[in-house]
Design a protein around this motif. Structure first.
Motif, PDB file in Angstrom:
ATOM      1  N   LEU A  45       0.426  -1.205   0.361  1.00  0.00           N
ATOM      2  CA  LEU A  45       0.421  -0.059  -0.059  1.00  0.00           C
ATOM      3  C   LEU A  45       1.283   1.165  -0.159  1.00  0.00           C
ATOM      4  O   LEU A  45       0.295   2.375  -0.767  1.00  0.00           O
ATOM      5  N   ASP A  46       1.466   0.588   0.763  1.00  0.00           N
ATOM      6  CA  ASP A  46       2.696   1.994   0.874  1.00  0.00           C
ATOM      7  C   ASP A  46       3.569   2.648  -0.739  1.00  0.00           C
ATOM      8  O   ASP A  46       3.809   3.666  -0.762  1.00  0.00           O
ATOM      9  N   LEU A  47       3.804   1.474  -1.446  1.00  0.00           N
ATOM     10  CA  LEU A  47       3.953   1.625  -2.348  1.00  0.00           C
ATOM     11  C   LEU A  47       3.278   2.124  -3.365  1.00  0.00           C
ATOM     12  O   LEU A  47       3.051   2.992  -4.024  1.00  0.00           O
ATOM     13  N   LEU A  48       2.033   1.894  -3.136  1.00  0.00           N
ATOM     14  CA  LEU A  48       0.829   2.776  -4.340  1.00  0.00           C
ATOM     15  C   LEU A  48       0.372   3.902  -4.407  1.00  0.00           C
ATOM     16  O   LEU A  48       0.322   4.674  -4.778  1.00  0.00           O
ATOM     17  N   SER A  49       1.071   4.025  -2.444  1.00  0.00           N
ATOM     18  CA  SER A  49       0.424   5.881  -2.172  1.00  0.00           C
ATOM     19  C   SER A  49       2.101   6.186  -2.702  1.00  0.00           C
ATOM     20  O   SER A  49       1.091   7.075  -2.704  1.00  0.00           O
ATOM     21  N   ASP A  50       2.811   5.824  -2.783  1.00  0.00           N
ATOM     22  CA  ASP A  50       3.846   6.678  -3.514  1.00  0.00           C
ATOM     23  C   ASP A  50       4.000   7.173  -4.829  1.00  0.00           C
ATOM     24  O   ASP A  50       4.316   7.836  -5.633  1.00  0.00           O
ATOM     25  N   PHE A  51       3.078   5.843  -5.287  1.00  0.00           N
ATOM     26  CA  PHE A  51       3.553   6.195  -7.354  1.00  0.00           C
ATOM     27  C   PHE A  51       2.247   7.167  -7.424  1.00  0.00           C
ATOM     28  O   PHE A  51       1.997   7.810  -8.127  1.00  0.00           O
ATOM     29  N   GLY A  52       1.134   7.201  -6.739  1.00  0.00           N
ATOM     30  CA  GLY A  52      -0.393   8.078  -6.713  1.00  0.00           C
ATOM     31  C   GLY A  52       0.670   8.913  -5.953  1.00  0.00           C
ATOM     32  O   GLY A  52      -0.645  10.231  -7.047  1.00  0.00           O
ATOM     33  N   SER A  53       0.781   9.371  -5.643  1.00  0.00           N
ATOM     34  CA  SER A  53       1.622  10.448  -4.866  1.00  0.00           C
ATOM     35  C   SER A  53       2.286  12.163  -5.565  1.00  0.00           C
ATOM     36  O   SER A  53       1.714  12.957  -6.087  1.00  0.00           O
ATOM     37  N   GLU A  54       2.657  11.108  -6.781  1.00  0.00           N
ATOM     38  CA  GLU A  54       3.490  12.424  -7.572  1.00  0.00           C
ATOM     39  C   GLU A  54       2.214  12.555  -9.131  1.00  0.00           C
ATOM     40  O   GLU A  54       2.370  13.302 -10.062  1.00  0.00           O
ATOM     41  N   LEU A  55       1.426  11.766  -9.101  1.00  0.00           N
ATOM     42  CA  LEU A  55       0.589  12.132 -10.174  1.00  0.00           C
ATOM     43  C   LEU A  55      -0.569  13.429 -10.957  1.00  0.00           C
ATOM     44  O   LEU A  55      -1.078  13.352  -9.835  1.00  0.00           O
ATOM     45  N   GLY A  56      -0.088  14.141 -11.853  1.00  0.00           N
ATOM     46  CA  GLY A  56      -1.076  15.044 -12.585  1.00  0.00           C
ATOM     47  C   GLY A  56      -0.218  16.586 -11.009  1.00  0.00           C
ATOM     48  O   GLY A  56      -1.083  17.157 -11.531  1.00  0.00           O
ATOM     49  N   LYS A  57       1.339  16.211 -10.934  1.00  0.00           N
ATOM     50  CA  LYS A  57       1.550  17.013 -10.494  1.00  0.00           C
ATOM     51  C   LYS A  57       2.888  17.884 -10.747  1.00  0.00           C
ATOM     52  O   LYS A  57       3.238  18.212 -10.224  1.00  0.00           O
ATOM     53  N   SER A  58       2.837  17.062 -12.076  1.00  0.00           N
ATOM     54  CA  SER A  58       4.239  18.050 -12.769  1.00  0.00           C
ATOM     55  C   SER A  58       4.163  17.108 -14.197  1.00  0.00           C
ATOM     56  O   SER A  58       3.428  17.145 -14.705  1.00  0.00           O
ATOM     57  N   HIS A  59       4.930  17.987 -15.168  1.00  0.00           N
ATOM     58  CA  HIS A  59       5.089  17.175 -16.624  1.00  0.00           C
ATOM     59  C   HIS A  59       5.055  16.206 -16.735  1.00  0.00           C
ATOM     60  O   HIS A  59       5.531  15.016 -15.831  1.00  0.00           O
ATOM     61  N   ALA A  60       4.810  16.184 -18.103  1.00  0.00           N
ATOM     62  CA  ALA A  60       4.631  14.986 -18.046  1.00  0.00           C
ATOM     63  C   ALA A  60       5.848  14.053 -18.220  1.00  0.00           C
ATOM     64  O   ALA A  60       6.322  12.564 -18.281  1.00  0.00           O
ATOM     65  N   GLU A  61       6.922  14.275 -18.969  1.00  0.00           N
ATOM     66  CA  GLU A  61       8.255  14.527 -18.943  1.00  0.00           C
ATOM     67  C   GLU A  61       8.903  13.635 -17.740  1.00  0.00           C
ATOM     68  O   GLU A  61       8.680  12.558 -17.482  1.00  0.00           O
ATOM     69  N   ASP A  62       9.011  14.539 -16.577  1.00  0.00           N
ATOM     70  CA  ASP A  62       8.100  14.271 -14.868  1.00  0.00           C
ATOM     71  C   ASP A  62       7.895  12.837 -14.322  1.00  0.00           C
ATOM     72  O   ASP A  62       8.506  12.158 -13.463  1.00  0.00           O
ATOM     73  N   GLN A  63       6.462  13.128 -14.539  1.00  0.00           N
ATOM     74  CA  GLN A  63       5.447  12.005 -14.449  1.00  0.00           C
ATOM     75  C   GLN A  63       5.580  10.427 -15.461  1.00  0.00           C
ATOM     76  O   GLN A  63       5.318   9.540 -14.264  1.00  0.00           O
ATOM     77  N   VAL A  64       6.424  10.671 -16.478  1.00  0.00           N
ATOM     78  CA  VAL A  64       6.883   9.340 -16.939  1.00  0.00           C
ATOM     79  C   VAL A  64       8.439   8.755 -16.427  1.00  0.00           C
ATOM     80  O   VAL A  64       8.439   7.311 -15.991  1.00  0.00           O
ATOM     81  N   ARG A  65       9.050   9.295 -15.684  1.00  0.00           N
ATOM     82  CA  ARG A  65      10.057   9.285 -15.339  1.00  0.00           C
ATOM     83  C   ARG A  65       9.325   8.220 -13.287  1.00  0.00           C
ATOM     84  O   ARG A  65       9.638   7.457 -12.967  1.00  0.00           O
ATOM     85  N   HIS A  66       8.838   9.401 -12.849  1.00  0.00           N
ATOM     86  CA  HIS A  66       8.419   8.690 -11.914  1.00  0.00           C
ATOM     87  C   HIS A  66       7.523   8.037 -11.976  1.00  0.00           C
ATOM     88  O   HIS A  66       7.445   6.704 -11.151  1.00  0.00           O
ATOM     89  N   CYS A  67       6.425   7.130 -13.266  1.00  0.00           N
ATOM     90  CA  CYS A  67       6.229   6.239 -13.318  1.00  0.00           C
ATOM     91  C   CYS A  67       7.198   5.128 -13.805  1.00  0.00           C
ATOM     92  O   CYS A  67       6.888   3.792 -13.276  1.00  0.00           O
ATOM     93  N   ASP A  68       8.608   5.330 -14.495  1.00  0.00           N
ATOM     94  CA  ASP A  68       9.330   3.983 -14.584  1.00  0.00           C
ATOM     95  C   ASP A  68      10.316   3.885 -12.965  1.00  0.00           C
ATOM     96  O   ASP A  68      10.227   2.393 -13.268  1.00  0.00           O
ATOM     97  N   ARG A  69       9.725   4.910 -12.003  1.00  0.00           N
ATOM     98  CA  ARG A  69      10.532   4.670 -10.965  1.00  0.00           C
ATOM     99  C   ARG A  69       9.679   3.659  -9.820  1.00  0.00           C
ATOM    100  O   ARG A  69      10.272   2.777  -9.317  1.00  0.00           O
ATOM    101  N   CYS A  70       8.407   4.115 -10.336  1.00  0.00           N
ATOM    102  CA  CYS A  70       7.381   3.285  -9.461  1.00  0.00           C
ATOM    103  C   CYS A  70       7.432   1.858  -9.866  1.00  0.00           C
ATOM    104  O   CYS A  70       7.004   0.404  -9.416  1.00  0.00           O
ATOM    105  N   LEU A  71       7.222   1.322 -10.935  1.00  0.00           N
ATOM    106  CA  LEU A  71       6.747   0.199 -12.422  1.00  0.00           C
ATOM    107  C   LEU A  71       8.552  -0.684 -11.794  1.00  0.00           C
ATOM    108  O   LEU A  71       7.746  -1.473 -11.306  1.00  0.00           O
TER     109      LEU A  71
END
Length: 160
Positions: A97-123
């Motif tokens: 649940l903590d891992l999923l919360s970390d994933f959701g915490s940055e969604l929609g809060k930055s530019h698309a490139e930053d979100q993609v990098r965040h998604c890569d890290r979380c994935l």
């Protein structure tokens, strides 16, 4: 006759309990796989189409996550809110649940490139957790089945 019926009830209860535990472990695995599927969908839609999260959430369907109510709450447009509403029914352990919360915490809060990098890290972290969960889940299922059958045999021997 009642002695035999009692033994059958105890054996059925212990074996049934072990089987129910195995089902719960499989459900936890399938729900986390559903979250991984969602994370991959979000990443690809943000990277390729620059799609808003609300549209991505509206398109997402997963049987395991829909069964616990997560998909319906996700369509409201907030990943963290849907996760918080359904954390008890999801049946996931706190580290997941903590891992999923970390994933959701940055969604929609930055530019698309930053979100993609965040998604890569979380994935990467989610895939690692899923591999560990699969390994541990298989061991837990075998152990629960073995213990339930052993307990049933022990009780049967004691009561005979």
């Amino acid at each position: 006759m009642t002695h035999l019926l009692g033994i059958l009830l105890i054996v059925g209860g212990t074996v049934g309990g072990g089987m129910l535990y195995a089902v719960a472990v499989k459900e936890e695995l399938s729900r986390f796989e559903g979250f991984l599927k969602l994370a991959r969908l979000i990443r690809s839609r943000i990277e390729c189409f620059r799609q808003p999260l609300a549209l991505i959430y509206a398109d997402f369907e997963d049987e395991a996550l829909a069964a616990c109510g997560f998909c319906q709450d996700l369509k409201q447009g907030d990943f963290l809110l849907a996760l918080a509403k359904n954390k008890d029914t999801l049946g996931l352990r706190p580290p997941l649940l903590d891992l999923l919360s970390d994933f959701g915490s940055e969604l929609g809060k930055s530019h698309a490139e930053d979100q993609v990098r965040h998604c890569d890290r979380c994935l990467a972290a989610m895939e690692e957790a899923l591999a560990a969960l699969r390994t541990e889940g298989a061991d837990r299922i075998r152990l629960s089945r073995a213990l339930s059958f052993a307990l049933a045999a022990m009780v049967t021997i004691l009561l005979l």
